[in-house]
Design a protein around this motif. Structure first.
Motif, mmCIF file in Angstrom:
data_model
loop_
_atom_site.group_PDB
_atom_site.id
_atom_site.type_symbol
_atom_site.label_atom_id
_atom_site.label_comp_id
_atom_site.label_asym_id
_atom_site.label_seq_id
_atom_site.Cartn_x
_atom_site.Cartn_y
_atom_site.Cartn_z
ATOM 1 N N PHE B 174 44.179 -11.689 9.668
ATOM 2 C CA PHE B 174 44.032 -13.071 10.139
ATOM 3 C C PHE B 174 45.188 -13.308 11.091
ATOM 4 O O PHE B 174 46.349 -13.335 10.684
ATOM 5 C CB PHE B 174 44.102 -14.036 8.952
ATOM 6 N N HIS B 196 42.023 -17.751 3.162
ATOM 7 C CA HIS B 196 41.871 -16.368 3.633
ATOM 8 C C HIS B 196 42.242 -15.366 2.543
ATOM 9 O O HIS B 196 43.048 -15.624 1.670
ATOM 10 C CB HIS B 196 42.751 -16.160 4.866
ATOM 11 N N LEU B 257 34.848 -17.349 4.421
ATOM 12 C CA LEU B 257 36.114 -16.860 3.893
ATOM 13 C C LEU B 257 35.927 -16.348 2.469
ATOM 14 O O LEU B 257 34.889 -16.562 1.839
ATOM 15 C CB LEU B 257 37.164 -17.965 3.952
ATOM 16 N N GLN B 302 37.522 -10.405 6.962
ATOM 17 C CA GLN B 302 37.447 -10.759 5.551
ATOM 18 C C GLN B 302 37.135 -9.548 4.684
ATOM 19 O O GLN B 302 36.888 -9.664 3.488
ATOM 20 C CB GLN B 302 36.396 -11.857 5.329
#
Ligand SMILES: Cc1ncc(C[n+]2csc(CCOP(=O)(O)OP(=O)(O)O)c2C)c(N)n1
Ligand SMILES: Cc1ncc(C[n+]2csc(CCOP(=O)(O)OP(=O)(O)O)c2C)c(N)n1
Ligand code: SF4
Ligand code: SF4
Ligand SMILES: [Mg+2]
Ligand SMILES: [Mg+2]
Lengths: 623, 342, 623, 342
Positions: B174, B196, B257, B302
């Protein structure tokens, strides 16, 4: 020169005919990476099972392959288990060190060497040993190995079994026990056991048929002796790891460095075996960090968050951890750091033992930082401090260093069976949400409520709106708020000093050995223990000198150390470093007695031995 | 938003306050602190389960100035990453918010930063990036512009490190950049970062009004306002619900997420796909060449497993395990000893 | 309460009418980042030029803007230049600390504060000081500042000139000297001088017209005194940098950290001014490293390659440098490390002074590392050690630490003019290509040819085929070859110890001050010097106690220290740290005398002061 | 090449030998040592002006095994970069050859490595990359493959660091990769590196036969042989002469080095231009995806100024300046003192 095999009988009979039984040392000279460790440990284990107190000492180089390595095995019927700096029986496969190894033998010593080419280099044919006061035996290493026809890759490795067989014959080592030791080593796997033991037998038989035992050294089973009864063999680093597992270690971060790596590697194995929940998920985490700065940072973080955390390192790692352990000391975060000491300064000798980090570690961190140090002397204490260190760290909310050394950590030692922890864990002063509830949310992180210098903490994740506090390495008041105030600083440092005084009482107390009428005493610590006890016996037996003995188990020093030393005219502080570091710490802590403290210190890579200690003491006593 | 509005936890925004800031008035870091506490309020973060982590610097002091009900650890210079790694493994139920400076992360802490990202330690890693060492009075940090001059530190001879690119190259899952003047963007990035899975790096240009706010500095308010390009706008949908698809093709993108929340990205740079690493490198390299500050979500992944997942931990945080759970039985010791040679 | 301006006369006359001249202290309380330093230094300089011994002490917070800051100026006609922990005259612009600042004044003290809002916050109107044993003066800071109509950004800054003017009137500080000081500060630039001095004058005039001098404190020019004759003012960090420039420093690597940054920053400026070749190219290089590990690594590299190299840091940096300085000690590489000490442990208080790194630095590095330390006490020694440190480092081929502190480093002190180095550089034992040629290429890097433990080195780039050697932190023989041999290690460490003994003789010797018949003595070092000398005078004058005094200038300790302390019944070791670190080192080095060593130590962020030292000593003497 | 052939300095190849290696027989590092001394011989490097720098590890020991007539500094673990920076600034006439390992550079020394490259310290920086810590017996280093298993260290859960990409991102001015089995390529890269202006990073895959030579390891001999892609072949023309243009368009490229020498690159990968940073990133990213080892000169930039140039040093090395040159006169001191307040 005297080469003894069927072709050549000894020129002279060098000894009186008296057998020397279970009281001498072997040294096996090989090169590293050739697998001789298996052979050496097999011999050691076999002797152990014969009931003979046997001590191994591996002297290996700081590289991976091909440099000189020596393995000492001392057998001693009286259970003296310190390394001796001498060996009567030499086995050598190492052509390069042949001359110096032979030179090191005492008169009447024994030298066993190949008659062909164990390492594929046809050198041994040309050997002509120079001394004629030794017994020689030559063995056809290559020829015997070839008979088993091992895979090329294994050849060098199994060739080491030849000397096992030859020694077994020549010195009367029990073949059944050798087989048992091999079986243990290979985890009971038939094939390698068969192959290796096959070669041992072959060599044994060859020796039996071809060699004539002419030297006086013998091993003998001691079925009635109790020395090795209920005992086991383990390395200090494995003992430390096992202790930590039973101390409930939850988080390990480490960075490889000799001689400490096997602490982490043993932890990895033991944790994987013994520390999972019902679904097989881990009750621990272990991280190989990118360096020692990260390793110590991680355990400080985990310790702060409430996990029992440890790392293991050696000298250079200790240097790199200085800033972080200073933070942990000052912010009062528990953490356990094993330092398996090797020779310094600097990179020094990574594969040689010392006790050279005592002073530096005790003072680790700029400003007025003072660290707690534990000093194990044997396998039992490696295990015990393995778990106790967490109790001390959490009770005292401070880093706890455990200073082992290469001698303890990386050699296989005889040990009694470890005792299961005899008391519940001490998780220290931690306030839970309920505690806070009861207290109406009133608490101060750095307030000395109990008068012992130790304050209460909360763990992150505590479900109470007042649980949080701000942790910092900067000056702080009782509420953990930043403060530059003279009184806040003063109070905080005074409390920390007071906490260290509490530590003097809480930490393991010294072990004392007294005899009648002693006017002088020895103070020491750690791996010197066996050698000192042996030296004390000799002093009494040979010179009728009584010497008392105190062994320090922890820093800061217990007041008991001060009380003890006050009782003697002179106190000898014996240690394995250059500067006499413990003597220096004692002078600091007990200035009144400083004039009577004498330092007996040496640091040359070898563990201290009884003869040397005795000689030093006698010289300093003017005797 | 009214002063008396409460969030899901029944808390007021003011309940997320910290102590008064002791930074310079106008310091970019102060706005970021405000946005952190505001985002935490909006997200209904449980402060008891938050740890605020930092190194040393003006930026690293800021955890004292927001979310006073959370535990905080102001560690040592450049070493927040390792400490946080330990904290998160010791208690993986905690949400770690790290605040660092460009000097703290890009100079002394560069190695730790890269290795933390590589491990994908679940945390929000905020860099308050001003191109200088504020606390030691204005020396250049590794993110200072090549050739830049300041009154205090003279001319900088070295190329600037781009901490987003560095994070990306270390497989960061991220990567975002923002500007301390853009309160709304910071909040939306933070909310997404809170949900996240792994390490969420947010590099926030945060002007040092005392030492590096001249108009020609890329770390100044002026530059941030004039040379900022917004990559995408983030809508954050908390909770596990599916979100309705109602975007113009190619103009918007939804990313789910790890905790089930969604991020809806309204693309302002059509070509950039923040789930594509190569695209992320491209926009960064382009921004570098054009000396613009691109802001928004640069990259998100992810999938990558985290250090916590790799450790295959038991559910209960390690720090909360009982003695029974962590000290094996006497029988186990006997078993272990039996396996030794004896 | 007694507020004194034209509207309000003092309720009581608090003093006897006796004037107290040039023997009291001012304290100015402001907040940082507001530019009050310019005003404070202006006052200090003006007093200095009046011939009055004046000592400044800046007490500032560890942030950039808006937190409490105090500036002390002690004026003392007898030239006592230590900081006093007390001030009779308070000027305050800081509303937040008003109460505590007023509380700290002695009876009969003076408090000067705004009557309006110097910081734009209209707080001062509501102030009602609580004590009626003080003299108060109120000044219209805002109003006066407004008259000059400064740019908004400058307002806060120039407002500080108001108190300069008010003090000048009230305490009789020479306005011409104030103008001179401002002119110096602004490098002669007319505009700022005019603006600032304009405001000073305005305030002076306002005070003259509106305030009635009622307190007893006065400054007076001392035209006949010689104290300040041929003297100058400088900060210790600038002195250090200047010294290094004249010591021929060639390479500097550093990482910013309070309070050491200004060493490097001054170096940067001085080098840029004074160290270029004919074409304007640099005869030095300076690198801002990425951290302290890199900074020390770089200077070790440069020192090895033959350049005079230095870094400057503080506590946390020292911790991070442990591994590298251990390498430099063991591989015998010259390097100079300035440690401008601040309060530790850990991050501690970055803007507070201490002497807390003495012991840790002396032992810096795992294993048996021992480091050379220099201990400057004043500006002259900061300069002198600035150049000499390189001579010692190159002569001894070892790192040399110079332990200054924030007190010396970051305050403006009166100093005599620095003396140009009185001897040529000592570049140590370096063999050139010609030397090697002459020796037929025969040499050994670690062979002790001269018997002083110091061996010969060659520099990379030496044009001789035998010049090269292999430098390592691992065990080595005389030829710098890797060695695990017991004797090689032993010989090398013994030689290093011998070298350290050579250092004891080579390094600056202690300074001794004797009086007749003293039975007790003080030992100290560094920035405590002024306070100790003052305390000794008081002890003699007030209590008729004679105390001798030895000041240590270097570690390892000179044998002279041992000789000195043997002459006294009791020796008090006075220092600014928690544990009494020098006392600890002395106990280690002089165990015979350890029982008679007493530690007088304190560490709370403030420099030691004469009254405190005297009180401690009297108490410990039972007097 | 005959044993008796001498180079321009009249030296034999054997004159560039060091001490006998104590590494494992078959270790990739040994071949590299051989190529270094061979390349130095061919290049006619003046050994008196060479410094051999290293950290700690099997790789870092190797400077003992080549060029015995050069000064060497075997420093501490991961810190060779800083020491070399100091050495080079102290004597900028020296040619520094650094040898490091993947652990030394990618783990403990990662920060120093990146900052050295960023400073463009003139040196040849060789990484002997085997994916493990050889000297401490086989633990994974940061360059170990994701998911890789070894007998000794178990399974690696972390993504591999690509040291060439890392160097590139830190603005490295010479980035190359090779394989210890390719003697010729190593020599040609080394010769070019000796003439390069700034930091020349050569990442050489160098199998650890003891701990990481299984066929499925990307650091094994097998992998190096099977999965290697050669980007370009280097011809090196020493000296200042112009070289004749005689290449097939697009197939070859000439780059002039700082000392006037030329490198002629015969391109095997048509698309890659080693003077284009973006192209360099592209080939590295592609190789990463395809798990191949690309070798050759990946990037070169002869423009970036070095740390030595930025220091605007006098010609004579600092270490050789005389007392007169470095101790200003008494008059200068008087001047400096006069500028103080007095
Ligand atoms: C080991 C160590 N070295 C140096 C310092 C001094 N120091 C404090 S903050 C800082 C730089 C901070 O810069 P940055 O991280 O950019 O934060 P900012 O103040 O700009 O927000 C330094 C060098 C320190 N505290 N510790
Ligand atoms: C500070 C420090 N930590 C750890 C070590 C132990 N150590 C020696 S070599 C090494 C790893 C070397 O790995 P690499 O750089 O890859 O070299 P290789 O042996 O594989 O060639 C380590 C961890 C050390 N010497 N110093
Ligand atoms: S110095 Fe700069 S970074 Fe620090 S508080 Fe002030 S404006 Fe912010
Ligand atoms: S262990 Fe590996 S890296 Fe080290 S010498 Fe052996 S093969 Fe080479
Ligand atoms: Mg910054
Ligand atoms: Mg490696």
């Amino acid at each position: 020169m005297t080469v003894v095999d069927l072709q050549q009988a000894p020129a002279t009979q060098l000894h009186s005919g008296q057998r020397i039984v279970n009281d001498f040392s072997f040294v096996v000279a090989t090169t590293n990476g050739t697998g001789s460790q298996t052979s050496n440990n097999t011999l050691l284990r076999a002797l152990f099972k014969m009931g003979v107190p046997a001590t191994g000492k591996n002297l290996f180089p700081s590289n991976i392959y091909g440099l000189p390595t020596w393995f000492y095995i001392r057998v001693n019927k009286d259970n003296y288990r310190a390394h001796r700096n001498k060996a009567e029986v030499l086995v050598t496969y190492n052509f390069d060190t042949f001359a110096e190894d032979v030179a090191a033998l005492p008169p009447g010593g024994v030298c066993i060497y190949p008659m062909d080419a164990p390492t594929g280099k046809k050198k041994w044919n040309v050997v002509t040993p120079s001394r004629d006061d030794l017994y020689y035996y030559r063995i056809p290493v290559d020829e015997l190995t070839a008979q088993l026809n091992p895979a090329q890759a294994l050849k060098e490795y199994v060739a080491n079994m030849v000397y096992v067989g030859a020694l077994a014959y020549l010195f009367n080592i029990d073949m059944a026990q050798i087989e048992g030791a091999l079986s243990y080593h290979f985890g009971g796997k038939a094939k390698p056991i068969e192959m290796n033991f096959g070669l041992v037998k072959l060599a044994y038989d060859w020796a039996k048929n071809n060699l004539q035992k002419i030297d006086p050294y013998w091993c003998e089973s001691m079925p009635d002796a109790t020395f090795n009864k209920d005992m086991m063999m383990i390395e200090g680093n494995a003992a430390a790891a096992l202790g930590a597992v039973f101390g409930g270690v939850e988080f390990v971060a480490w960075y490889p460095i000799t001689p400490s790596s096997s602490v982490a590697e043993n932890l990895q194995e033991y944790l994987a075996s013994y520390r999972h929940d019902a679904e097989g998920r881990a009750t621990y985490a272990i991280v190989q960090a990118e360096d020692e700065l990260a390793a110590i940072g991680m355990i400080v973080g985990a310790g702060w968050a409430g996990a029992r955390s440890m790392t293991a390192t050696s000298g250079p790692g200790i240097s790199l951890m200085a800033e972080f352990t200073g933070l942990a000391y000052f912010a009062e975060v528990p953490a356990v750091i094993w330092d398996i000491q090797r020779m310094g300064p600097s990179t020094g000798l990574p594969t040689r033992t010392s006790q050279g980090d005592v002073l530096f570690t005790h003072f680790l961190g700029h400003g007025d930082t003072r660290q707690v140090v534990l000093l194990p002397a044997n396998m039992e204490e490696c295990f015990q401090f393995g778990w106790e260190a967490f109790d001390f760290a959490e009770r005292l909310q401070t880093p706890v260093f455990v200073l082992s050394d290469l001698e303890l950590g990386m050699n296989l030692h005889i040990s009694s069976k470890f005792k299961y922890p005899d008391r519940p864990m001490d998780r220290g002063k931690v306030l839970t949400a309920e505690d806070l509830q009861k207290a109406g949310g009133q608490w101060a992180r750095y307030r000395d409520v109990d008068g012992d210098g130790i304050t209460y903490r909360t763990l992150p994740g505590t479900d109470h709106p007042n649980a949080a506090y701000f942790t910092r390495g900067t000056g702080h008041n009782e509420n953990a708020g930043y403060s530059e105030k003279v009184e806040d600083w003063h109070n905080n440092l005074k409390r920390l000093a007071h906490k260290m005084n509490t530590a003097r009482e809480i930490l393991p107390q010294p072990v004392v050995q007294k005899s009648k009428g002693a006017k002088i005493a020895i103070v020491s610590y750690g791996s010197n223990d066996y050698a000192i006890k042996e030296a004390l016996d000799y002093l009494k037996a040979r010179r009728d000198i009584s010497v008392d003995y105190l062994r320090i188990l922890a820093l800061p020093l217990s007041p008991k150390v001060g009380e003890f030393i006050n009782g003697y005219d002179r106190v000898y502080v014996v240690e394995n470093n250059e500067e006499g570091q413990m003597a220096q710490i004692m002078r600091i802590d007990f200035p009144e007695k400083a004039p009577d403290l004498r330092s007996i210190a040496r640091c040359n890579g070898m563990p201290l031995d009884a003869e040397w200690i005795m000689a030093q003491l006698l010289e300093m006593e003017g005797k | 938003m009214g002063r008396t509005k409460t969030n899901e936890l029944g808390l007021l925004a003011a309940d997320y306050n910290g102590r008064p800031s002791t930074l310079c008035p106008g310091c970019g870091h102060n706005s970021i602190s405000n946005q952190i506490q505001q985002a935490a309020f909006e997200y209904s973060l449980n402060q008891n389960m938050v740890v605020k982590m930092s190194g040393i610097g003006c930026s690293s002091k800021t955890p004292a100035y927001f979310m006073g009900r959370s535990h905080a650890f102001n560690t040592i210079h450049g070493r927040m990453p390792s400490v946080t790694t330990g904290v998160v493994l010791a208690n993986h139920h905690l949400k770690a918010i790290g605040v660092s400076g460009d000097g703290d992360t890009g100079n002394i802490g560069f190695g730790q930063f890269k290795h933390l990202v590589r491990r994908n330690v679940p945390m929000v890693y905020i860099i308050e990036n001003n191109g200088v060492y504020g606390l030691t009075k204005g020396q250049f940090s590794a993110t200072a512009d090549f050739g830049q001059k300041t009154k205090y530190a003279g001319k900088n001879e070295l190329p600037a490190i781009d901490l987003c690119a560095e994070a990306l190259l270390a497989d960061c899952s991220f990567v975002a950049r923002s500007f301390s003047g853009d309160a709304k963007q910071i909040r939306s990035l933070l909310r997404a970062a809170f949900s996240h899975r792994g390490t969420a790096v947010i590099d926030i240009i945060s002007p040092c009004v005392t030492f590096n706010d001249a108009d020609d500095s890329t770390k100044s308010y002026h530059w941030g306002k004039e040379h900022r390009e917004i990559l995408n706008e983030l809508g954050f949908v908390q909770g596990q619900d599916d979100i309705a698809v109602d975007y113009e093709e190619g103009k918007s993108q939804d990313v789910q997420l790890h905790d089930g929340s969604w991020v809806r990205l309204k693309k302002l740079d059509d070509a950039h796909d923040p789930t594509d690493r190569a695209s992320a490198f491209r926009v960064l390299e382009q921004a570098r060449k054009e000396q613009v500050i691109i802001t928004g979500l640069i990259y998100i992944d992810q999938e990558r497993s985290t250090v916590v997942e790799n450790a295959r931990l038991t559910d209960t945080p390690l720090a909360n395990l009982t003695e029974e759970q962590i000290r094996p039985s006497k029988a186990t010791l006997d078993k272990a000893l039996a396996e030794l040679f004896s």
